[in-house]
Motif scaffolding. Structure first.
Motif, PDB file in Angstrom:
ATOM      1  N   VAL A  23       0.891  -1.219   0.112  1.00 47.39           N
ATOM      2  CA  VAL A  23       0.069  -0.019   0.064  1.00 47.39           C
ATOM      3  C   VAL A  23       0.979   1.189   0.080  1.00 47.39           C
ATOM      4  O   VAL A  23       1.716   1.220   0.641  1.00 47.39           O
ATOM      5  N   ASN A  24       0.544   2.258  -0.855  1.00 48.81           N
ATOM      6  CA  ASN A  24       1.268   3.453  -0.917  1.00 48.81           C
ATOM      7  C   ASN A  24       0.959   4.468   0.021  1.00 48.81           C
ATOM      8  O   ASN A  24       0.185   4.024   0.865  1.00 48.81           O
ATOM      9  N   SER A  28      -3.536   4.199  -1.620  1.00 52.89           N
ATOM     10  CA  SER A  28      -3.614   3.423  -3.069  1.00 52.89           C
ATOM     11  C   SER A  28      -2.732   2.055  -3.068  1.00 52.89           C
ATOM     12  O   SER A  28      -1.769   2.019  -2.307  1.00 52.89           O
ATOM     13  N   ALA A  29      -3.337   1.136  -3.780  1.00 46.75           N
ATOM     14  CA  ALA A  29      -2.819   0.077  -3.553  1.00 46.75           C
ATOM     15  C   ALA A  29      -1.321  -0.142  -4.579  1.00 46.75           C
ATOM     16  O   ALA A  29      -1.495   0.400  -5.718  1.00 46.75           O
ATOM     17  N   ALA A  30      -0.173  -0.751  -4.063  1.00 48.10           N
ATOM     18  CA  ALA A  30       0.858  -0.609  -4.754  1.00 48.10           C
ATOM     19  C   ALA A  30       1.026  -1.782  -5.703  1.00 48.10           C
ATOM     20  O   ALA A  30       0.109  -2.894  -5.363  1.00 48.10           O
ATOM     21  N   PRO A  31       1.885  -1.895  -6.708  1.00 39.57           N
ATOM     22  CA  PRO A  31       2.254  -3.038  -7.415  1.00 39.57           C
ATOM     23  C   PRO A  31       2.119  -4.365  -6.335  1.00 39.57           C
ATOM     24  O   PRO A  31       3.139  -4.368  -5.607  1.00 39.57           O
ATOM     25  N   LEU A 299      -7.297   2.587   2.009  1.00 38.91           N
ATOM     26  CA  LEU A 299      -7.223   1.367   1.092  1.00 38.91           C
ATOM     27  C   LEU A 299      -8.716   0.459   1.337  1.00 38.91           C
ATOM     28  O   LEU A 299      -9.161   0.447   0.279  1.00 38.91           O
ATOM     29  N   LEU A 300      -8.968   0.294   2.720  1.00 37.97           N
ATOM     30  CA  LEU A 300     -10.244  -0.344   2.757  1.00 37.97           C
ATOM     31  C   LEU A 300     -11.576   0.260   2.520  1.00 37.97           C
ATOM     32  O   LEU A 300     -12.483  -0.408   2.007  1.00 37.97           O
ATOM     33  N   LEU A 301     -11.576   1.477   2.474  1.00 31.36           N
ATOM     34  CA  LEU A 301     -12.510   2.352   2.017  1.00 31.36           C
ATOM     35  C   LEU A 301     -12.622   2.318   0.517  1.00 31.36           C
ATOM     36  O   LEU A 301     -13.735   2.178  -0.084  1.00 31.36           O
ATOM     37  N   THR A 302     -11.626   2.716  -0.177  1.00 28.22           N
ATOM     38  CA  THR A 302     -11.526   2.583  -1.609  1.00 28.22           C
ATOM     39  C   THR A 302     -11.941   0.977  -2.006  1.00 28.22           C
ATOM     40  O   THR A 302     -12.505   1.306  -3.347  1.00 28.22           O
ATOM     41  N   GLU A 303     -11.637   0.234  -1.629  1.00 25.84           N
ATOM     42  CA  GLU A 303     -11.938  -1.172  -1.861  1.00 25.84           C
ATOM     43  C   GLU A 303     -13.335  -1.783  -1.479  1.00 25.84           C
ATOM     44  O   GLU A 303     -13.469  -2.872  -1.899  1.00 25.84           O
ATOM     45  N   GLY A 304     -14.030  -1.038  -0.958  1.00 27.11           N
ATOM     46  CA  GLY A 304     -15.459  -1.278  -0.554  1.00 27.11           C
ATOM     47  C   GLY A 304     -15.303  -2.227   0.436  1.00 27.11           C
ATOM     48  O   GLY A 304     -16.430  -3.054   0.917  1.00 27.11           O
ATOM     49  N   LEU A 305     -14.423  -2.556   1.350  1.00 26.67           N
ATOM     50  CA  LEU A 305     -14.123  -3.330   2.526  1.00 26.67           C
ATOM     51  C   LEU A 305     -14.495  -2.842   3.774  1.00 26.67           C
ATOM     52  O   LEU A 305     -14.561  -3.517   4.805  1.00 26.67           O
ATOM     53  N   LEU A 306     -14.557  -1.466   3.643  1.00 19.50           N
ATOM     54  CA  LEU A 306     -15.004  -0.770   5.006  1.00 19.50           C
ATOM     55  C   LEU A 306     -15.867   0.335   4.600  1.00 19.50           C
ATOM     56  O   LEU A 306     -15.798   0.907   3.735  1.00 19.50           O
ATOM     57  N   ASP A 307     -16.785   0.530   5.568  1.00 16.15           N
ATOM     58  CA  ASP A 307     -17.735   1.859   5.232  1.00 16.15           C
ATOM     59  C   ASP A 307     -17.681   2.894   6.555  1.00 16.15           C
ATOM     60  O   ASP A 307     -17.117   2.518   7.338  1.00 16.15           O
ATOM     61  N   ALA A 308     -18.509   3.957   6.233  1.00 17.18           N
ATOM     62  CA  ALA A 308     -18.217   5.126   7.365  1.00 17.18           C
ATOM     63  C   ALA A 308     -18.839   4.472   8.547  1.00 17.18           C
ATOM     64  O   ALA A 308     -18.530   4.736   9.616  1.00 17.18           O
ATOM     65  N   GLY A 309     -20.077   3.650   8.334  1.00 16.15           N
ATOM     66  CA  GLY A 309     -20.722   3.049   9.586  1.00 16.15           C
ATOM     67  C   GLY A 309     -19.901   2.162  10.385  1.00 16.15           C
ATOM     68  O   GLY A 309     -19.999   2.310  11.738  1.00 16.15           O
ATOM     69  N   GLN A 310     -19.153   1.254   9.613  1.00 17.11           N
ATOM     70  CA  GLN A 310     -18.216   0.557  10.441  1.00 17.11           C
ATOM     71  C   GLN A 310     -16.911   1.161  11.153  1.00 17.11           C
ATOM     72  O   GLN A 310     -16.824   1.010  12.248  1.00 17.11           O
TER      73      GLN A 310
END
Length: 373
Positions: A23-24, A28-31, A299-310
């Protein structure tokens, strides 16, 4: 030449030229780095939760120190990914050997936070049962815990158990003789131990450049024949992946591993330290941009693995955790005066027995004296 190790064996010891990263700094996700697996999404979510709770614990412990409830507290804010990653890479029956700065890791391991802070409160014992939680007492002398970890790992190997010992150590600890003795011993016997160096750039006030000329601390393992790696210590995904791989390697009977995490201590060395005397605000702000908690959250927000409520739920849990800790720490700890004489000598001296008896008599007479007044 006869006896010379094959080139392939030497190459397997070398760390990557740059720290492993998933993770940068902006989240953002790194290669994907070659040779490492990304941890499961559920594990990353749990790691984020533990990092939020851990940071809130760290802030609360710092406040308790300012209020006089603790004698001292070495903050690990900024090293959150290292603290949580180390714990999540281990099984419950593996052994953890922490330094004085690793209270956040102990809390994440499930140890009662009040017991974790008992030592820093000035008590004579570490607060928890090391055998029950497979966690050694927090170690203040630099690098002595690396020898303890080497010994435990070798004991596990000789008993035929598949446990692993993980020793946490700071960059300053790598200059201690104990560290090098531990590496050499465990390499010779191929003991299942992982040495996890949290390079936070300073040994109290001494910057890394004044401590070593090595291109990275990870290279210190090569001379002992130890497989070594360096990782971005503010990238939880990378820390967890690299440590999980190292633990698996050690558990498989291949010998020890040295992992260096490049991270940063955001707060002062302890509450007794003035960090402004040896580093400037600009440096701190540069590292603040790589904050491990914000990085994983993005990262988790961007990838939809976490949301504001959580996120809100986790932060509420952290506040409740801190409130409970405040309440319990503000209660007066029971003091047993006669414990002063325990564990001084295996066989108490006549003078010590006399002093103990005199104090016991004074304590026994105290209630009667108070009634007389």
């Amino acid at each position: 030449m006869p006896g010379q190790p094959p080139r392939e064996a030497i190459q397997n010891l070398l760390p990557a030229p740059e720290p492993v990263r998933f993770v940068n700094e902006d989240g953002s996700a790194a290669p994907p780095p070659e040779g490492y697996r990304r941890p499961a999404d559920d594990l990353l979510r749990e790691a984020y939760r533990r990092m939020v709770l851990g940071r809130r614990f760290d802030a609360q412990a710092t406040t308790l120190t300012r209020q006089g409830q603790l004698a001292v507290y070495p903050s690990s804010r900024g090293q959150d990914a290292c603290q949580i990653g180390a714990v999540l890479a281990l099984r419950d029956d593996d052994w953890l050997f922490p330094t004085y700065r690793d209270s956040m890791a102990l809390v994440s391991r499930g140890i009662d936070p009040v017991e974790v802070l008992t030592l820093l409160r000035g008590d004579w014992h570490c607060g928890y049962d090391p055998h029950a939680v497979h966690t050694a007492p927090q170690c203040t002398p630099l690098a002595t815990q690396t020898l303890h970890a080497a010994g435990m790992a070798e004991a596990l190997r000789r008993r035929g158990e598949d446990g692993v010992a993980l020793a946490m150590v700071g960059d300053g600890g790598t200059s201690e003789g104990d560290f090098h003795e531990a590496l050499n011993f465990s390499a010779v016997f191929r003991s299942p131990v992982v040495y996890f160096v949290q390079n936070n750039q300073y040994a109290i006030s001494v910057p890394l450049a004044q401590q070593t000329a090595a291109p990275a601390l990870a290279f210190k393992g090569i001379g002992y024949g130890i497989r070594s790696q360096q990782v971005d210590g503010n990238d939880l995904v990378a820390v967890l992946s690299v440590l999980a791989d190292a633990v698996e390697y050690a558990r498989g009977g291949h010998g020890p591993v040295l992992v260096e995490a490049h991270t940063y201590r955001m707060d002062a060395h302890t509450n007794a330290d003035d960090a402004t005397r040896y580093r400037d605000d600009e440096e701190v702000e540069r590292w603040r941009a790589a904050d491990p908690v914000a990085r994983l959250e993005t990262l988790l927000l961007t990838e939809g693995l976490l949301d504001a409520g959580q996120i809100s739920t986790i932060r509420d849990e952290a506040e409740q955790f801190a409130a409970a800790l405040r309440t319990r720490m503000n209660a007066e700890a029971p003091v047993v005066a006669l414990e002063l004489f325990d564990h001084v000598f295996a066989e108490p001296t006549p003078q010590l027995r006399e002093q103990r008896a005199r104090l016991a008599a004074e304590l026994a007479a105290a209630p009667a004296t108070q009634e007389g007044h």
